[in-house]
Scaffold this motif. Structure first.
Motif: not given
Length: 150
Positions: A91-92, A142-145
């Protein structure tokens, strides 16, 4: 205290088997015929962990005592950090979860918090770049995709 090493060795063998099985569950990369895929390094770690754990079961240290002092607590903290790292990796993303895990472990080993988390952030970015560009292996963002190129 031979008993402690044997219990720990058996637990680590179970972990090695579970870790190795988990590595085989990675999705097949596009093309599918690569000699080195995403499961190669985790499988290698599982084999090394399994063999060293088996050695602990067969040849335990006769003078071993569990470290129930500050060292024991730090070992428990390290295990919790690594379990959380594995849970947060998808996720992260690799960079953030690695920065948090490495930073926390550095801090617990005595580094100042700011320096520890800077070390974690630099480690996450450098290892991500090595895996992505030098080894051509994909790691989760993750959230930096939104940083993904092409």
């Amino acid at each position: 205290m031979v008993f402690n090493d044997r219990i720990f060795g058996i637990l680590m063998i179970v972990l090695a088997v579970a870790y190795g099985w988990g590595a085989t569950q990675f999705p097949e990369p596009f093309g599918g015929s690569e000699a080195v895929g995403p499961e190669t390094f985790p499988l290698l770690l599982a084999v090394v962990l399994g063999l060293s754990s088996l050695y602990m079961v067969v040849r335990p240290d006769p003078d071993n005592a569990w470290p129930w002092s500050r060292t024991g607590i730090e070992l428990i903290v390290a295990v919790v950090v690594l379990v959380l790292y594995a849970m947060l990796l998808q996720p992260l993303g690799f960079i953030i979860s690695t920065a948090l895990a490495v930073g926390t472990l550095c801090w617990r080993m005595g580094s100042r918090p700011v320096k520890a988390y800077i070390t974690g952030a630099v480690s996450g970015v450098v290892v991500y770049l090595v895996f992505s560009f030098a080894l051509d292996l994909a790691l989760p963002l993750g959230i930096l995709s939104f940083l993904e190129v092409g």
